[in-house]
Design a protein around this motif. Structure first.
Motif, PDB file in Angstrom:
ATOM      1  N   PHE A 123       0.907  -1.262  -0.071  1.00 19.90           N
ATOM      2  CA  PHE A 123      -0.025  -0.018  -0.150  1.00 19.90           C
ATOM      3  C   PHE A 123       0.641   1.042  -0.068  1.00 19.90           C
ATOM      4  O   PHE A 123       0.609   2.206  -0.668  1.00 19.90           O
ATOM      5  CB  PHE A 123      -0.876   0.052   1.064  1.00 19.90           C
ATOM      6  CG  PHE A 123      -2.024   0.998   1.077  1.00 19.90           C
ATOM      7  CD1 PHE A 123      -3.218   0.794   0.557  1.00 19.90           C
ATOM      8  CD2 PHE A 123      -1.806   2.357   1.745  1.00 19.90           C
ATOM      9  CE1 PHE A 123      -4.256   1.642   0.256  1.00 19.90           C
ATOM     10  CE2 PHE A 123      -2.766   3.175   1.438  1.00 19.90           C
ATOM     11  CZ  PHE A 123      -4.172   2.888   0.893  1.00 19.90           C
ATOM     12  N   ALA A 124       1.985   1.216   0.732  1.00 10.75           N
ATOM     13  CA  ALA A 124       2.873   2.300   0.925  1.00 10.75           C
ATOM     14  C   ALA A 124       3.335   2.956  -0.583  1.00 10.75           C
ATOM     15  O   ALA A 124       3.567   4.151  -0.855  1.00 10.75           O
ATOM     16  CB  ALA A 124       4.090   2.131   1.671  1.00 10.75           C
ATOM     17  N   PHE A 165       3.593  10.637  -0.203  1.00  9.62           N
ATOM     18  CA  PHE A 165       2.409  10.765   0.429  1.00  9.62           C
ATOM     19  C   PHE A 165       1.776   9.628   1.034  1.00  9.62           C
ATOM     20  O   PHE A 165       1.347   9.640   2.128  1.00  9.62           O
ATOM     21  CB  PHE A 165       1.415  11.685  -0.338  1.00  9.62           C
ATOM     22  CG  PHE A 165       1.775  13.049  -0.491  1.00  9.62           C
ATOM     23  CD1 PHE A 165       2.348  13.929   0.529  1.00  9.62           C
ATOM     24  CD2 PHE A 165       2.023  13.450  -1.894  1.00  9.62           C
ATOM     25  CE1 PHE A 165       2.695  15.324   0.108  1.00  9.62           C
ATOM     26  CE2 PHE A 165       2.489  14.878  -2.115  1.00  9.62           C
ATOM     27  CZ  PHE A 165       2.762  15.667  -1.091  1.00  9.62           C
ATOM     28  N   SER A 166       1.592   8.572   0.262  1.00  3.82           N
ATOM     29  CA  SER A 166       0.883   7.366   0.533  1.00  3.82           C
ATOM     30  C   SER A 166       1.940   6.659   1.763  1.00  3.82           C
ATOM     31  O   SER A 166       1.567   6.142   2.774  1.00  3.82           O
ATOM     32  CB  SER A 166       0.906   6.333  -0.379  1.00  3.82           C
ATOM     33  OG  SER A 166       2.113   5.861  -0.974  1.00  3.82           O
ATOM     34  N   THR A 167       3.143   6.889   1.581  1.00  5.37           N
ATOM     35  CA  THR A 167       4.180   6.165   2.764  1.00  5.37           C
ATOM     36  C   THR A 167       4.015   6.784   3.883  1.00  5.37           C
ATOM     37  O   THR A 167       3.985   6.370   5.089  1.00  5.37           O
ATOM     38  CB  THR A 167       5.597   6.223   1.858  1.00  5.37           C
ATOM     39  OG1 THR A 167       5.468   5.280   0.947  1.00  5.37           O
ATOM     40  CG2 THR A 167       6.481   5.620   3.023  1.00  5.37           C
ATOM     41  N   PRO A 200       9.289   4.285   5.250  1.00  7.88           N
ATOM     42  CA  PRO A 200       9.839   5.201   4.300  1.00  7.88           C
ATOM     43  C   PRO A 200      11.111   4.759   3.443  1.00  7.88           C
ATOM     44  O   PRO A 200      11.034   5.043   2.250  1.00  7.88           O
ATOM     45  CB  PRO A 200      10.097   6.543   4.841  1.00  7.88           C
ATOM     46  CG  PRO A 200       9.184   6.539   6.196  1.00  7.88           C
ATOM     47  CD  PRO A 200       9.143   5.056   6.399  1.00  7.88           C
ATOM     48  N   PHE A 201      12.179   4.298   4.254  1.00  6.89           N
ATOM     49  CA  PHE A 201      13.164   3.708   3.672  1.00  6.89           C
ATOM     50  C   PHE A 201      13.078   2.580   2.838  1.00  6.89           C
ATOM     51  O   PHE A 201      13.626   2.477   1.581  1.00  6.89           O
ATOM     52  CB  PHE A 201      14.355   3.263   4.790  1.00  6.89           C
ATOM     53  CG  PHE A 201      14.585   4.350   5.639  1.00  6.89           C
ATOM     54  CD1 PHE A 201      15.741   5.198   5.202  1.00  6.89           C
ATOM     55  CD2 PHE A 201      14.237   4.571   6.848  1.00  6.89           C
ATOM     56  CE1 PHE A 201      16.088   6.482   6.105  1.00  6.89           C
ATOM     57  CE2 PHE A 201      14.511   5.640   7.684  1.00  6.89           C
ATOM     58  CZ  PHE A 201      15.515   6.343   7.211  1.00  6.89           C
ATOM     59  N   TYR A 202      11.917   1.685   3.247  1.00  8.91           N
ATOM     60  CA  TYR A 202      11.460   0.591   2.115  1.00  8.91           C
ATOM     61  C   TYR A 202      10.895   1.188   0.965  1.00  8.91           C
ATOM     62  O   TYR A 202      11.446   0.813  -0.188  1.00  8.91           O
ATOM     63  CB  TYR A 202      10.397  -0.152   2.667  1.00  8.91           C
ATOM     64  CG  TYR A 202       9.753  -1.317   1.628  1.00  8.91           C
ATOM     65  CD1 TYR A 202      10.349  -2.566   1.426  1.00  8.91           C
ATOM     66  CD2 TYR A 202       8.679  -0.970   1.317  1.00  8.91           C
ATOM     67  CE1 TYR A 202       9.773  -3.355   0.561  1.00  8.91           C
ATOM     68  CE2 TYR A 202       7.927  -1.845   0.283  1.00  8.91           C
ATOM     69  CZ  TYR A 202       8.623  -3.095   0.061  1.00  8.91           C
ATOM     70  OH  TYR A 202       8.104  -3.845  -0.680  1.00  8.91           O
ATOM     71  N   SER A 203       9.971   2.228   0.824  1.00  7.82           N
ATOM     72  CA  SER A 203       9.750   3.127  -0.115  1.00  7.82           C
ATOM     73  C   SER A 203      10.712   3.608  -0.955  1.00  7.82           C
ATOM     74  O   SER A 203      10.715   3.300  -2.324  1.00  7.82           O
ATOM     75  CB  SER A 203       8.481   3.759   0.272  1.00  7.82           C
ATOM     76  OG  SER A 203       7.449   3.232   0.824  1.00  7.82           O
ATOM     77  N   SER A 222      14.027  -2.689   4.794  1.00  7.65           N
ATOM     78  CA  SER A 222      14.559  -1.486   4.637  1.00  7.65           C
ATOM     79  C   SER A 222      15.858  -1.031   4.618  1.00  7.65           C
ATOM     80  O   SER A 222      16.096  -0.169   4.049  1.00  7.65           O
ATOM     81  CB  SER A 222      13.762  -0.359   6.050  1.00  7.65           C
ATOM     82  OG  SER A 222      12.282  -0.607   5.761  1.00  7.65           O
ATOM     83  N   LEU A 223      16.683  -1.844   5.305  1.00  7.69           N
ATOM     84  CA  LEU A 223      18.095  -1.862   5.398  1.00  7.69           C
ATOM     85  C   LEU A 223      18.817  -1.796   4.006  1.00  7.69           C
ATOM     86  O   LEU A 223      19.964  -1.353   3.787  1.00  7.69           O
ATOM     87  CB  LEU A 223      18.815  -2.576   6.424  1.00  7.69           C
ATOM     88  CG  LEU A 223      18.532  -2.397   7.802  1.00  7.69           C
ATOM     89  CD1 LEU A 223      19.019  -3.514   8.594  1.00  7.69           C
ATOM     90  CD2 LEU A 223      19.122  -1.034   8.452  1.00  7.69           C
TER      91      LEU A 223
END
Length: 433
Positions: free
Chosen positions: A63-64, A99-101, A138-141, A195-196
């Protein structure tokens, strides 16, 4: 066998063999080692809790990024020589994803207690893990955004390197945290490991840092959004609905049969994920592009039955070997405490075989952007998966969950066959004439 050789000789499968096989192998090895560590240091109960978190994480991550990834990669590949269109594509993806994240991060952070109760029940307090997830999201996105750019520019070698290093780094962190903190470490590792990889991806994207200057809010384009929309909606339905129904089924198992039984079911799902990686990589990288090129029923039928004749017998033989070696598989991946998982193999393997039969045809929905049909059939699958699982669990215990998996995908397969019956069987009648 000739058909199989034909598949292997295609350019896409050549890339799968030389670029993606190493990534898939690394993922499987990392998954097996992680499962082994969970089995040894945490046990069956922890397996169930981690399963719920993994499903939730998968849905939230999808979803993000709004399900944009596939459409983003495809669009970049088409417009990479057009500076203005490239800027519009990158800008639209970046700002909408941003914005979605942020929205999902805020929702997770400030509703961590509610999410904790949904995933783990009131008996466990892992709300802090949900807050860690919110901070890591956010880091994943950003990582997926950078991945999309490299993929769109066909930088496959760099993607391969990043994936392998990322898997090794994620595995090392996961094993360390499980050894030190046990269940808490496993939960934290599950939310931070994806995310890393961004730290590694950042190095890979640095040679394309000039693209960052093309990210402009004034270049956010409605036309680009319309291009992404079919991919996004269809990706989101699958990526969100299936994980959430898995959580609901697992919670039902915990409530009716106990958390250990849910742990056995999660263990079976993990084994299923490992062997399905190979066949789904072939389908994703070959079937969808090939179906997109096809413009007549005869070729569509030929590709579907060609896949059935060449790949499915080998896949079925592989499943038979896994079934016969199930005691060894369970002891290799988990521990003696997971021996009851052996009783779940038959229905799970049958369900996965039918699932692949069904998905091969269903990819036509994605290739041809058959939006409405795809959504309706996916919703049908999710509803049937939940209803059949709950009904059969009440009758047969934990084995009912894997029986529900089989019967749901059997019904899905029959519905998909019905939708494409004219394309698949109408031509056969014409040929006979």
């Amino acid at each position: 066998m000739k058909k199989l050789i034909k598949y292997i000789n295609t350019n896409v499968l050549f890339k799968v063999a030389h670029l993606n096989s190493a990534t898939i192998a690394t993922k499987i090895i990392a998954g097996v080692l992680t499962s082994k560590a969970i089995a040894i240091f945490i046990g069956v109960e922890g397996m169930a809790l981690i399963g719920n978190l993994r499903n939730f994480l998968s849905a939230i991550q999808s979803f993000a990024i709004l399900g944009f990834y596939n459409g983003f990669v495809k669009t970049i590949g088409k417009c990479k020589e057009d500076a203005l269109e490239l800027s519009k594509t990158i800008s639209t993806t970046y700002y909408l994803g941003f914005f979605s994240t942020i929205l999902m991060s805020f929702i997770c952070y400030y509703n961590a207690d509610f999410i904790n109760d949904f995933l783990f029940s009131e008996n466990y307090n892992y709300a802090y893990v949900i807050r860690v997830l919110a901070l890591a999201l956010p880091f994943y996105s950003l990582n997926m955004f950078c991945f999309g750019i490299m993929n769109g520019f066909s930088n496959f070698k760099m993607l391969l390197i990043i994936n392998i290093i990322g898997q090794i780094l994620g595995l090392a962190i996961t094993l360390y945290l499980i050894y030190i903190e046990h269940i808490d470490g496993a939960l934290v590792a599950a939310v931070i490991a994806p995310s890393l990889i961004f730290l590694i991806t950042l190095v890979g994207i640095i040679n394309r840092r000039s693209l960052m200057s093309q990210i402009k809010i004034s270049h956010v384009s409605l036309s680009v959004l319309k291009t992404f929309a079919p991919y996004a909606v269809m990706a989101l339905v699958t990526a969100i609905a299936l994980p959430f129904v898995s959580i609901l089924i697992r919670n039902f198992i915990i409530e009716e049969l106990g958390i250990k039984q849910a742990g056995y079911w999660e263990a079976m799902n993990r084994i299923s994920d490992y062997y399905l990686m190979f066949v789904t990589s072939i389908m994703t990288l070959y079937i969808i592009p090939r179906f997109s090129e096809i413009d007549n029923k005869r070729e569509f039928r030929s590709e579907v039955f060609g896949f059935y004749k060449s790949v499915m017998p080998i896949f079925g033989l592989g499943l038979l070997v896994i079934y016969l070696l199930r005691p060894f598989v369970v002891s290799l991946v988990f521990s003696e405490d997971f021996q009851p998982v052996e009783h779940l193999f038959l229905w799970q393997l049958l369900g996965d075989f039918v699932k692949v039969l069904s998905i091969v045809i269903a990819y036509q929905f994605l290739a041809k952007k058959m939006f409405a049909q795809f959504i309706i059939i996916e919703i049908f699958l999710v509803i049937m998966l939940y209803l059949t699982s709950v009904y059969l669990i009440e009758l047969y215990g934990i084995e009912g969950a894997v029986m529900g998996h089989f019967f749901s995908y059997l019904m899905h397969f029959l519905v998909v066959l019905l939708v494409f019956s004219n394309s698949l069987f109408g031509i056969i009648t014409e040929d006979k004439k």
